[in-house]
Scaffold this active site. Structure first.
Site, mmCIF file in Angstrom:
data_model
loop_
_atom_site.group_PDB
_atom_site.id
_atom_site.type_symbol
_atom_site.label_atom_id
_atom_site.label_comp_id
_atom_site.label_asym_id
_atom_site.label_seq_id
_atom_site.Cartn_x
_atom_site.Cartn_y
_atom_site.Cartn_z
ATOM 1 N N GLU B 174 0.953 -1.183 0.075
ATOM 2 C CA GLU B 174 0.101 -0.017 0.678
ATOM 3 C C GLU B 174 0.650 1.586 0.087
ATOM 4 O O GLU B 174 1.020 1.840 0.694
ATOM 5 C CB GLU B 174 -0.767 0.570 1.013
ATOM 6 C CG GLU B 174 -1.697 -1.441 1.421
ATOM 7 C CD GLU B 174 -2.887 -1.425 2.344
ATOM 8 O OE1 GLU B 174 -2.905 -0.601 2.491
ATOM 9 O OE2 GLU B 174 -3.782 -2.381 1.498
ATOM 10 N N HIS B 412 -18.604 -9.133 5.178
ATOM 11 C CA HIS B 412 -17.100 -8.950 5.173
ATOM 12 C C HIS B 412 -16.717 -9.472 6.361
ATOM 13 O O HIS B 412 -17.510 -9.609 7.541
ATOM 14 C CB HIS B 412 -17.013 -8.221 5.865
ATOM 15 C CG HIS B 412 -15.742 -6.633 6.338
ATOM 16 N ND1 HIS B 412 -15.242 -6.173 6.687
ATOM 17 C CD2 HIS B 412 -15.145 -7.111 5.228
ATOM 18 C CE1 HIS B 412 -14.252 -5.292 6.817
ATOM 19 N NE2 HIS B 412 -13.246 -5.913 6.043
ATOM 20 N N HIS B 413 -15.261 -10.371 6.231
ATOM 21 C CA HIS B 413 -14.437 -10.926 7.107
ATOM 22 C C HIS B 413 -13.248 -10.003 7.325
ATOM 23 O O HIS B 413 -12.220 -10.339 6.605
ATOM 24 C CB HIS B 413 -13.890 -12.071 6.738
ATOM 25 C CG HIS B 413 -15.694 -13.635 7.228
ATOM 26 N ND1 HIS B 413 -15.584 -14.137 6.286
ATOM 27 C CD2 HIS B 413 -16.332 -12.711 7.108
ATOM 28 C CE1 HIS B 413 -16.625 -14.638 6.536
ATOM 29 N NE2 HIS B 413 -17.207 -14.105 7.296
ATOM 30 N N GLU B 414 -12.943 -9.230 8.347
ATOM 31 C CA GLU B 414 -11.665 -8.890 8.638
ATOM 32 C C GLU B 414 -11.323 -9.834 9.579
ATOM 33 O O GLU B 414 -11.641 -10.484 10.517
ATOM 34 C CB GLU B 414 -11.717 -7.139 9.004
ATOM 35 C CG GLU B 414 -10.417 -7.103 10.169
ATOM 36 C CD GLU B 414 -9.679 -6.649 9.143
ATOM 37 O OE1 GLU B 414 -9.856 -6.684 7.701
ATOM 38 O OE2 GLU B 414 -8.523 -7.172 8.510
ATOM 39 N N HIS B 482 -8.943 -8.074 1.041
ATOM 40 C CA HIS B 482 -8.106 -6.717 0.770
ATOM 41 C C HIS B 482 -6.483 -7.097 1.729
ATOM 42 O O HIS B 482 -7.068 -8.035 2.459
ATOM 43 C CB HIS B 482 -8.466 -5.380 1.838
ATOM 44 C CG HIS B 482 -9.832 -5.011 1.186
ATOM 45 N ND1 HIS B 482 -9.638 -3.353 0.179
ATOM 46 C CD2 HIS B 482 -10.623 -5.579 -0.622
ATOM 47 C CE1 HIS B 482 -10.823 -3.331 0.245
ATOM 48 N NE2 HIS B 482 -11.292 -4.089 -0.522
ATOM 49 N N GLU B 483 -6.066 -6.567 1.437
ATOM 50 C CA GLU B 483 -4.176 -6.794 2.589
ATOM 51 C C GLU B 483 -4.315 -8.210 1.683
ATOM 52 O O GLU B 483 -2.873 -8.698 2.413
ATOM 53 C CB GLU B 483 -4.513 -6.005 3.636
ATOM 54 C CG GLU B 483 -4.725 -4.953 3.895
ATOM 55 C CD GLU B 483 -6.363 -4.341 4.565
ATOM 56 O OE1 GLU B 483 -7.244 -5.908 4.004
ATOM 57 O OE2 GLU B 483 -6.765 -3.941 3.835
ATOM 58 N N GLU B 501 -7.730 -6.184 -3.298
ATOM 59 C CA GLU B 501 -6.840 -4.816 -3.198
ATOM 60 C C GLU B 501 -5.306 -5.214 -3.309
ATOM 61 O O GLU B 501 -4.812 -4.559 -4.326
ATOM 62 C CB GLU B 501 -6.981 -4.233 -1.545
ATOM 63 C CG GLU B 501 -7.203 -3.008 -1.717
ATOM 64 C CD GLU B 501 -6.935 -2.646 -0.287
ATOM 65 O OE1 GLU B 501 -6.710 -1.457 0.432
ATOM 66 O OE2 GLU B 501 -6.556 -2.916 0.514
ATOM 67 N N GLU B 507 -8.802 4.089 -0.326
ATOM 68 C CA GLU B 507 -8.907 4.782 0.756
ATOM 69 C C GLU B 507 -7.836 5.732 1.235
ATOM 70 O O GLU B 507 -8.179 6.334 2.542
ATOM 71 C CB GLU B 507 -9.252 3.865 2.124
ATOM 72 C CG GLU B 507 -8.292 2.813 1.315
ATOM 73 C CD GLU B 507 -8.216 1.427 2.740
ATOM 74 O OE1 GLU B 507 -9.746 0.533 2.693
ATOM 75 O OE2 GLU B 507 -7.017 0.866 3.153
#
Lengths: 705, 705
Positions: B174, B412-414, B482-483, B501, B507
């Site tokens: 990022e 969503h699964h963070e 993401h990440e 991502e 963001e």
């Protein structure tokens, strides 16, 4: 009304708040006393004695944190509390049906002298047979998430005690015991099972005997969310210092914690006689009460298994002899069968028949599932899937067959220590078990751990074992863990966790230099202090060459046959294997009768005679029955053990069946010689048991017909 | 018959066995040629050129293994094979409906000169726009389980190219891009996002521009069961050397492999113009064909989400402001709500209404599940359970409401990078999704990885992402990560893996120094070379202060509003978010019409104008429709982009709607000024797009009514 209740509570628990404590603080129960003080540098210390005899000289307490602001510097005493507790509880299963929990508790509130002034509590419980204490991290703004870098707990022994120890391998407990003075502890010449120990590092439970007649055991209770404690021995000062098992990062970090939290209890059992150490319930009492509400599905049991035949090279876990198998993409039906795969349907039926015929509850089957071709020593993540049987193992047919015979099959989940793989498959694996009527699982952790860099006894794995106890419980499954961290009494909280291995089991006799005859007289004082062991007793075919002359040359179990029977009593477990092959038992069905009869759950237990490394005689009363079983074992010395039966109900007549070493028996020369005799006994009887070198005796005592 | 077929096969594939190869070996297609040779020390090298222009000078190949017997010493050439392949395939979704896969393949068989004489193959595929090659480890007795310690692949550039690079952080992509000569690569002054990079280490895809007009892109394809490749830059010799991301053990081990196995493909895309690099399908072609049979459930889509309002500090992910929460044992209903929790039932309904009204397929909701109170930066294992909603999020009510409106909720699964925790809960989490009618999940990996010591881009995590793609596919679930590690074309094989991502998304404009206006002109040449990005375009409320003046002071998106529209075309993804809040769109429904109209799946794509770091104009034809969409963006420079519409069907009349920067617009001074005009166009039309500084233009072209 509310205040009244509070006062009542304070009175009944003996609560005493001390706003302005004056050091030193003392707690005591019966002859055991504990003193806590700050040393001249402001560091907390504790001292333990039994009557006039010092047990632990002033010893340091403390923890270093990774952020450098730990509890290793000067502290101030903020306050303390004392309370007396005396109650009792009943385990779901156990050695006794009722356990008294009687202690005086001292909680010491400490604060860092320097900024940020973090708070630390240390709670001590003083029992009649020892002391437990733990560090507690209260919720506080200055301490939320933190990393324990080192625990500084010290056990300063007053003298150069005799010690029964194994090396401080972070990944294995499967060692024979060394018996030396503390000053002579040195494992540099001991071959590592997994990870070479620092020479002067040993594991707990550490059994000690002082020249003044005291017996000490140092261990821990309720090991949860924390690494196992090993001990660094100072051979000159006789000080033992806590060594926590590190994590994978290589930074020396030991435990990742979040306040409020506490460490496990550090335990010191002390008595002026050896049997009292074995009878201690201190560690169980320091564990939390049961976490389950419904327990009718938890069943202490005896089992046979497709297992020993692999150890004696008569059969194999693997189906094919091909190596270099990949779990994904292999068509297992196209592998060439090696012709001696143990877990085949016909062979399993043979064990089911045997269990049904002799009233044993279940049949363990190892090697039933694909992946055994090159499962070990490859640090391989995708090694087993826990749901795919080999082509010659018919899950459905065996499920029906076992059910028709009233026998349970016991699942086996060897993980090869690829624990991430196991964890992501546990849900599916347990679903598979429920679908196929399995209600118990034996897990295994052979080899190096994945997550790579973690250790069997580190915090991450400790949490895995706990989670596995919980996840099996959620599915009403019993579990028996092999190669797990040694127990710390958690079976009080999770009674579906029937047993663990976590020590050098009978299997070592099959393929190593074996277990010396003294081994089983030491284990109850060491490994079993924390909880039941799945030692797998009951080997009748002592000489192993006959199973496979080419591969088992000179291999034998290092006991007599009679001693194998005695182990069912001396080596407590609610899960006992009849480990030998059916054909071995069929040759000695008269002796096998003891294994059929012996209980696995008990109303009462009496340690009649005991000396670590030498002998042990234990009597137990079967749960809910007027039956007693006695086991008596010796090391390599022949001995006479005199057993008074004064534990029997006075006035009742019983018949004792005595399974003793035969004439001329000895573990090495004539191990299978045994004799069985019956005699009437009462509470006034005294039996003289003649134990052969490496021998033993087993007695069943039932009411006379 | 069998031989005849074999001959036929050999003829059609151009197979040529060379028993006695004579070095050097050459493969070529069109202007690209590749030569493989052994250097005087017997080490394999390769060379690439485009016509007469050198692309890669002779560069070393090889791997070091942990056992010291790797492929880093002298090798002998055992043989080689060549074949020509020319076929085509149709992706489930993509930028074009048909992809030609045309290459010449050279496989080189090597053997260690020294004992144990292990075998290594290197397979090269030469395309018209570049080269891919990989190491292959054949099944062989001398190599079964092995550990790659280092990969020695070199990319020797002929000159000091201009490079678009980010630091070689093992845990994050990022970063904003640095544009320097190779000789000037140095990240020591760049603030680390996760793990500080070695100063001269960069990530791939690495975009390069040579002074002689060549455009190069170095990356990898089909990253499976192996760590990501970074590049160590020799700023003096212009050599790039593979740097694999290490594992947790601290031994420098990179990959644990079992033969037969192969590495990912190392890719070099090369062309004499920038658009050709963006049009390349080389990486997709090097990936394996689709692993799924049924794909009707995979749906490219647009979505809104309860998401940006958290980034702009209008709402929170967390329900309470209490910190120091433990997942187990917390009664979430008793927490004090902070009053601005975004994922509350009423607010989610508002998004559902908006999506339904405007024909967007789904609504992402972040912060719906318990655990957000102190989820980040604590390296906490038990952080989320993925199945427990906050008290104000009514799962069943929202399920029914969404269904009644014809809208899907997106899960969503963070994970907070507690990946072991996620893996053991994935089965239950996906069951929960299926029960509640979710068919897509956005995953997140913020923070340090657990298993502790592992990296986001290491082998263990690479396998996790793959497994997650597989486990979601088994449940017919789409996934957006993401990440995660940056993509390498695996969406060909796993088309349910819609996007990732793995770069600096929109963001960052909300809470950092932001993304410079050039950022979106570089991403297609770097991050997007590997696959679609969930960049989250469509921010209309460019100045963020109005959402929360206290916390967003000076914060803004670094583009014009019109450029946000253009990104839906220039930034390819089958999953496109309309990232702003409904109330932001409701103020500009005329501009929002473009987001409603624009497709997310395409029959054809034309890269009309492109220069990394400067500008990009892309035209795409909507899947199955006679509709085209054009996006045109610039960096901080105002530009005129001349767009010939010669891709339209000749003779047809269309109406173009042009969403352009308004008069006086600029990203920093006047970002929201836009103008919309309509005009009739044909294939002969030429549009001159005036792009403001940091601006852009979007065009929809539909058949005239």
């Amino acid at each position: 009304m509310r205040n009244f209740l509070l006062v009542l509570l304070l009175l009944t628990t003996g609560y005493q708040a001390k706003a302005q404590p004056t050091a030193p603080l003392t707690a005591r129960l019966d002859k055991v006393s504990l003193t806590v003080a700050l040393d001249p540098d402001g560091r907390p210390t504790y001292t333990v004695s039994l009557g006039a005899k010092p047990v632990i000289l002033p010893s340091r307490l403390g923890l270093a944190l990774a952020d450098g602001k730990g509890f290793d510097g000067p502290m101030t005493l903020v306050g303390s509390e004392m309370k007396d507790v005396d109650n009792s509880w009943q385990p779901v299963w156990g050695e006794v049906k009722n356990i008294r929990n009687h202690y005086q508790q001292l909680t010491v509130h400490l604060r860092q002298a320097a900024a940020p002034g973090r708070l630390l509590d240390v709670t001590f419980r003083v029992f009649a047979d020892g002391v437990g204490f733990r560090y507690e991290f209260p919720a506080q703004p200055a301490l939320q998430y933190f990393t324990v870098q080192d625990e500084l707990t010290e056990f300063q022994l007053p003298a150069d005690h005799k010690a029964f120890w194994i090396p401080g391998d972070y990944d294995s407990n499967e060692y024979a015991y060394s018996t030396t003075r503390i000053s002579q502890v040195n494992s540099s010449n001991i071959e590592a099972i997994q990870l070479k120990s620092a020479p002067e590092r040993v594991q707990t439970p550490l059994m000690l005997k002082a020249d003044n007649g005291l017996y000490l055991n140092i261990h821990e209770a309720a090991l949860l969310n924390y690494p196992a404690m090993m001990l660094n021995v100072d051979t000159k000062t006789f000080s033992l210092r806590s060594q926590l098992v590190p994590d994978a990062t290589g930074t020396g970090a030991k435990a990742y914690l979040q306040a409020p939290e506490h460490t496990p209890w550090r335990t010191i059992i002390v008595a002026d006689n050896a049997p009292a150490v074995l009878a201690s319930k201190l560690i169980l009492n320091l564990n939390e009460p049961i976490a389950l509400t419904e327990t009718s599905w938890i069943k202490p049991q005896k089992f046979v298994g497709v297992w020993w035949e692999m150890h004696v090279n008569k059969a194999s876990w693997n189906y094919a002899d091909t190596s270099n198998i990949k779990l994904a993409g292999t068509d297992w039906t196209r592998l060439k069968a090696n012709g001696h795969h143990g877990a085949n349907t016909a062979n399993v039926k043979r064990y089911i028949d045997f269990a049904a015929q002799h009233g044993l509850q279940s049949v363990l089957v190892e090697g039933w599932n694909v992946g055994w071709e090159d499962w070990a020593n490859n640090w391989k993540e995708e090694v087993f899937d826990f749901v795919t049987p080999y082509p010659d193992f018919n899950v459905t047919e065996l499920q029906q067959y076992a059910q028709s015979k009233g026998v349970k099959l016991m699942m086996h989940h060897e993980t090869s220590s690829s624990v991430t793989n196991y964890e992501r498959r546990q849900d599916a694996a347990y679903r598979f078990m429920k679908e196929h009527n399995y209600d118990a699982v034996k897990t295994g952790y052979v080899g190096r751990i994945i997550p790579r860099g973690e250790h069997h006894d580190g915090q991450w794995m400790v949490n895995h074992y706990t989670r596995t106890a919980q996840r099996t419980a959620e599915n009403q499954l019993m579990v028996d863990m092999h190669e797990a961290v040694r127990p710390t009494g958690l079976h009080r909280t999770f009674p579906n966790w029937l047993a663990s291995e976590a020590a050098r089991g009978n299997e070592f006799n099959a393929w190593s230099s074996g277990n010396p005859p003294e081994h089983e007289t030491i284990l109850p004082f060491t490994r079993l202090i924390g909880g039941p062991m799945d030692y797998t007793p009951g080997i009748f075919q002592i000489q192993l060459e006959s199973w496979n002359p080419a591969r088992n040359q000179g291999k034998q179990v290092h006991t007599t046959l009679a001693k194998q029977l005695a182990l069912y009593v001396t080596m407590y477990s609610p899960l006992q294997m009849a480990a030998d092959l059916p054909e071995a038992y069929e040759k000695h069905l008269d002796a096998f009768q003891f294994i059929k009869d012996v209980a696995v759950d008990w109303d009462d237990t009496r340690i009649l005679l005991a000396e670590p490394g030498e002998f042990l005689t234990t009597a137990r009363k079967a749960k809910g029955k007027e039956e007693w079983y006695v086991g008596s074992i010796t090391d390599e010395q022949a001995r006479t053990q005199t057993v008074k039966l004064d534990f029997l109900t006075p006035g009742m007549k019983y018949e004792a069946t005595i399974y003793a070493d035969g004439k001329g028996a000895s573990w090495d020369k004539n191990p299978q010689a045994y004799q069985i005799r019956r005699q009437s006994v009462t509470s006034k009887s005294v039996l003289k048991m003649q134990l052969a070198p490496g021998g033993g005796a087993a007695i069943s005592i039932k009411p006379a017909q």
